[in-house]
Design a protein around this motif. Structure first.
Motif, mmCIF file in Angstrom:
data_model
loop_
_atom_site.group_PDB
_atom_site.id
_atom_site.type_symbol
_atom_site.label_atom_id
_atom_site.label_comp_id
_atom_site.label_asym_id
_atom_site.label_seq_id
_atom_site.Cartn_x
_atom_site.Cartn_y
_atom_site.Cartn_z
ATOM 1 N N TYR A 140 0.805 -1.223 0.000
ATOM 2 C CA TYR A 140 0.000 0.000 0.000
ATOM 3 C C TYR A 140 0.839 1.275 0.000
ATOM 4 C CZ TYR A 140 -3.876 -3.115 1.026
ATOM 5 O OH TYR A 140 -4.815 -4.125 0.952
ATOM 6 N N PHE A 141 2.154 1.111 0.034
ATOM 7 C CA PHE A 141 3.025 2.286 0.046
ATOM 8 C C PHE A 141 3.106 2.909 -1.340
ATOM 9 C CE2 PHE A 141 7.419 4.035 -0.400
ATOM 10 C CZ PHE A 141 7.247 5.128 0.437
ATOM 11 N N ARG A 142 2.852 4.208 -1.434
ATOM 12 C CA ARG A 142 2.954 4.936 -2.690
ATOM 13 C C ARG A 142 4.035 5.997 -2.539
ATOM 14 N NH1 ARG A 142 -2.901 7.010 -4.286
ATOM 15 N NH2 ARG A 142 -2.850 7.617 -2.097
ATOM 16 N N SER A 143 5.104 5.803 -3.239
ATOM 17 C CA SER A 143 6.243 6.711 -3.125
ATOM 18 C C SER A 143 6.172 7.797 -4.191
ATOM 19 C CB SER A 143 7.547 5.925 -3.271
ATOM 20 O OG SER A 143 8.650 6.814 -3.324
ATOM 21 N N PRO A 144 6.523 9.040 -3.826
ATOM 22 C CA PRO A 144 6.572 10.115 -4.832
ATOM 23 C C PRO A 144 7.832 10.056 -5.692
ATOM 24 C CG PRO A 144 7.186 10.954 -2.680
ATOM 25 C CD PRO A 144 6.771 9.533 -2.463
ATOM 26 N N VAL A 145 8.712 9.105 -5.401
ATOM 27 C CA VAL A 145 9.962 8.986 -6.152
ATOM 28 C C VAL A 145 9.686 8.494 -7.575
ATOM 29 C CG1 VAL A 145 12.117 7.688 -6.325
ATOM 30 C CG2 VAL A 145 11.390 8.618 -4.121
ATOM 31 N N GLU A 146 10.328 9.118 -8.549
ATOM 32 C CA GLU A 146 10.131 8.757 -9.948
ATOM 33 C C GLU A 146 11.295 7.965 -10.528
ATOM 34 O OE1 GLU A 146 8.984 12.124 -12.304
ATOM 35 O OE2 GLU A 146 7.886 13.041 -10.651
ATOM 36 N N ASP A 205 12.527 13.408 -7.563
ATOM 37 C CA ASP A 205 11.250 13.630 -6.894
ATOM 38 C C ASP A 205 10.702 14.974 -7.339
ATOM 39 O OD1 ASP A 205 12.897 15.406 -5.548
ATOM 40 O OD2 ASP A 205 13.123 14.105 -3.799
ATOM 41 N N ILE A 206 9.760 15.513 -6.615
ATOM 42 C CA ILE A 206 9.118 16.754 -7.062
ATOM 43 C C ILE A 206 10.076 17.933 -7.051
ATOM 44 C CG2 ILE A 206 6.897 15.953 -6.188
ATOM 45 C CD1 ILE A 206 7.215 18.053 -3.944
ATOM 46 N N PHE A 207 11.175 17.835 -6.301
ATOM 47 C CA PHE A 207 12.114 18.947 -6.234
ATOM 48 C C PHE A 207 12.999 19.023 -7.483
ATOM 49 C CE2 PHE A 207 11.412 17.561 -1.784
ATOM 50 C CZ PHE A 207 10.752 18.688 -1.340
ATOM 51 N N ASN A 208 13.127 17.885 -8.184
ATOM 52 C CA ASN A 208 13.907 17.825 -9.419
ATOM 53 C C ASN A 208 15.334 18.337 -9.221
ATOM 54 O OD1 ASN A 208 14.231 17.127 -12.118
ATOM 55 N ND2 ASN A 208 13.722 19.188 -12.837
ATOM 56 N N SER A 209 15.926 17.998 -8.101
ATOM 57 C CA SER A 209 17.314 18.344 -7.822
ATOM 58 C C SER A 209 17.852 17.328 -6.822
ATOM 59 C CB SER A 209 17.424 19.763 -7.249
ATOM 60 O OG SER A 209 16.889 19.811 -5.931
ATOM 61 N N ARG A 210 19.122 17.415 -6.526
ATOM 62 C CA ARG A 210 19.727 16.417 -5.648
ATOM 63 C C ARG A 210 19.697 16.812 -4.172
ATOM 64 N NH1 ARG A 210 26.239 16.304 -4.946
ATOM 65 N NH2 ARG A 210 26.607 18.541 -4.772
ATOM 66 N N PHE A 211 19.093 17.956 -3.839
ATOM 67 C CA PHE A 211 19.212 18.421 -2.460
ATOM 68 C C PHE A 211 18.572 17.452 -1.472
ATOM 69 C CE2 PHE A 211 14.848 20.031 -2.059
ATOM 70 C CZ PHE A 211 14.665 20.022 -0.686
ATOM 71 N N ASN A 212 17.459 16.820 -1.851
ATOM 72 C CA ASN A 212 16.817 15.872 -0.949
ATOM 73 C C ASN A 212 17.663 14.609 -0.796
ATOM 74 O OD1 ASN A 212 14.622 15.333 0.778
ATOM 75 N ND2 ASN A 212 13.671 14.022 -0.739
ATOM 76 N N THR A 213 18.345 14.204 -1.870
ATOM 77 C CA THR A 213 19.232 13.049 -1.803
ATOM 78 C C THR A 213 20.405 13.317 -0.873
ATOM 79 O OG1 THR A 213 18.646 12.396 -4.068
ATOM 80 C CG2 THR A 213 20.687 11.504 -3.165
ATOM 81 N N HIS A 271 4.702 20.360 1.461
ATOM 82 C CA HIS A 271 4.864 19.107 2.184
ATOM 83 C C HIS A 271 3.719 18.145 1.857
ATOM 84 C CE1 HIS A 271 8.284 20.552 4.373
ATOM 85 N NE2 HIS A 271 8.315 19.495 5.164
ATOM 86 N N GLN A 272 2.520 18.690 1.696
ATOM 87 C CA GLN A 272 1.404 17.851 1.275
ATOM 88 C C GLN A 272 1.668 17.288 -0.122
ATOM 89 O OE1 GLN A 272 -1.463 16.993 2.942
ATOM 90 N NE2 GLN A 272 -0.530 17.907 4.749
ATOM 91 N N TRP A 273 2.220 18.112 -0.976
ATOM 92 C CA TRP A 273 2.550 17.700 -2.332
ATOM 93 C C TRP A 273 3.597 16.587 -2.314
ATOM 94 C CZ3 TRP A 273 5.405 21.313 -6.322
ATOM 95 C CH2 TRP A 273 5.442 20.675 -7.566
ATOM 96 N N SER A 312 1.618 14.351 -5.619
ATOM 97 C CA SER A 312 0.905 15.129 -6.632
ATOM 98 C C SER A 312 0.209 16.282 -5.947
ATOM 99 C CB SER A 312 -0.117 14.247 -7.364
ATOM 100 O OG SER A 312 -0.977 15.027 -8.169
ATOM 101 N N SER A 313 -0.092 17.315 -6.722
ATOM 102 C CA SER A 313 -0.863 18.425 -6.192
ATOM 103 C C SER A 313 -2.357 18.213 -6.330
ATOM 104 C CB SER A 313 -0.465 19.740 -6.911
ATOM 105 O OG SER A 313 -0.688 19.599 -8.304
ATOM 106 N N ASP A 314 -2.754 17.050 -6.840
ATOM 107 C CA ASP A 314 -4.148 16.709 -7.016
ATOM 108 C C ASP A 314 -4.795 16.445 -5.643
ATOM 109 O OD1 ASP A 314 -6.625 15.811 -7.692
ATOM 110 O OD2 ASP A 314 -5.946 14.242 -9.083
ATOM 111 N N TYR A 315 -5.750 17.255 -5.252
ATOM 112 C CA TYR A 315 -6.340 17.125 -3.917
ATOM 113 C C TYR A 315 -7.199 15.875 -3.775
ATOM 114 C CZ TYR A 315 -10.825 18.619 -5.902
ATOM 115 O OH TYR A 315 -11.977 18.666 -6.632
#
Length: 375
Positions: A85-91, A223-231, A363-365, A370-373
């Motif tokens: 059931y885990f849905r990751s935002p990682v692409e 991910d949504i940040f499209n950069s390596r800062f989160n990594t 953070h919700q995104w 996704s930004s889809d509510y």
């Protein structure tokens, strides 16, 4: 001290179960942790199996392979409902094409640990490389270079504009250190009768920490940040933990066993301790300065009440928070303005513990992917 294999597993089923339960739990606590700590776990079992190779003959690697497969399967299957059931935002994982981390910036972050770690590694060269086979240098070097090789192939394939050789030159000191650590570990494992398992584990921690920081220079998680800062943010935390534990042992090892008798060596030791003391003092700048800044120079009255500042800065808001905390029963949802991250939006929900419809939007995104509510 026991040899690994089915005999050990039958004798210690509860211990093995506890180990995979704890290791598998990391996935649900922080999904970035399992790769690094599973690598350490499997590598430690490999070293243990190799140390006891004479007791199992030529089949030592089979015992290690079986236990490793059972470990990997166990940490996944025990938490299968979570992963279903885990849905990751990682692409995905993509090559990093940005600028290299400057040596001075790398040193600012890791200088203290590197100073202790490299010093400890140098003390292991004599005992480690003496028994190492120099025929191992080429395969070990290729293994260490493999992440860069994969990165370079991808960069060339996609027509990236970053210099693959320039990146290799920037990473060269770290890669040499990784090769040296592996050679020392292999050398120590070859002379099993005199091995120090604590030193081996410290070397493994240093190796894994360095590998994580090297990885941040080659790849990042998209991910949504499209950069390596989160990594960098996630993996540097792991490297910090590994370096800290290994450095603590390294410091103890150097203090206890580094007892030179020659005058020149004694002078070197004293200079080393002076440099270490300077690095420790410099590393304490942040906690000292941050404490002074966050407490406004210790100008306020000491208190355990984290909301005491509201009474002075926004007394009417403080009264509203106190009223909500005193009169609202249960956890009804409140409505307040939503806004960007690291702002005061959502503060009433924060101060009262009452849930709100939407907090920090980004953070919700991140968590929803996704930004889809409607998700």
């Amino acid at each position: 001290t026991e040899k690994l294999g089915f005999a050990w597993l039958k004798k210690n089923p509860l211990q093995f179960l506890i180990m995979i339960v704890c290791l598998g739990a990391l996935g649900s606590i922080h999904s970035w942790d399992p790769p690094a700590y599973t690598f350490i776990f499997v590598a430690a079992m490999l070293m243990q199996a190799y140390l006891r190779r004479e007791q199992t003959g030529g089949g030592w690697w089979k015992n290690w392979l079986v236990l490793s497969i059972l470990t990997l399967a166990g940490i996944f299957l025990l938490y299968l409902p979570y992963y279903i059931y885990f849905r990751s935002p990682v692409e995905g994982i993509v090559p990093y094409e940005g600028p290299d981390t400057r040596a001075v910036h790398y040193w600012i972050i890791w200088g203290l640990f590197l100073f202790i770690g490299v010093s400890f590694i140098l003390t292991q060269i004599r005992s480690g490389l003496r028994a190492a086979s120099w025929r191992s240098v080429v395969p070990i070097s290729i293994a260490v270079l493999l992440p860069w090789i994969i990165w370079a192939i991808v960069i060339v394939a996609i027509g990236g504009e970053v210099s693959v050789w320039g990146r290799l030159g920037n990473l060269a000191p770290l890669l040499v250190l990784l090769v040296l650590i592996l050679l020392i570990i292999l050398g120590k494992l070859r002379k099993a009768e005199a091995v120090d398992s604590s030193a081996l584990l410290a070397l493994l921690f240093f190796f894994t920490g360095l590998l994580l920081t090297v990885g941040c220079e080659l790849f990042y998680v998209l991910d949504i940040f499209n950069s390596r800062f989160n990594t960098v943010f996630r993996l540097y935390y792991q490297a910090w933990t590994l370096f800290a534990v290994a450095s603590a042992f390294g410091l103890y090892y150097l203090y206890r066993l580094w007892q030179p008798s020659i005058t020149a060596a004694v002078l070197v030791k004293r200079i080393w301790w002076v440099i270490l003391a300077a690095l420790v003092i410099v590393s304490l700048i942040y906690p000292v300065a941050a404490t002074w800044s966050r407490t406004n120079g210790f100008s306020g009255s000491p208190t355990l009440n984290g909301l005491a500042f509201l009474d002075q800065s926004r007394p009417y808001e403080a009264d509203a928070v106190k009223w909500l905390n005193s009169n609202v029963k249960g956890t009804p949802v409140i409505v307040e303005a939503a806004g960007n991250d690291y702002t005061e939006y959502g503060r009433i929900s924060e101060y009262t513990g009452l849930p709100t419809i939407l907090g920090w939007e980004q953070h919700q995104w991140v968590w929803r992917g996704s930004s889809d509510y409607t998700l």
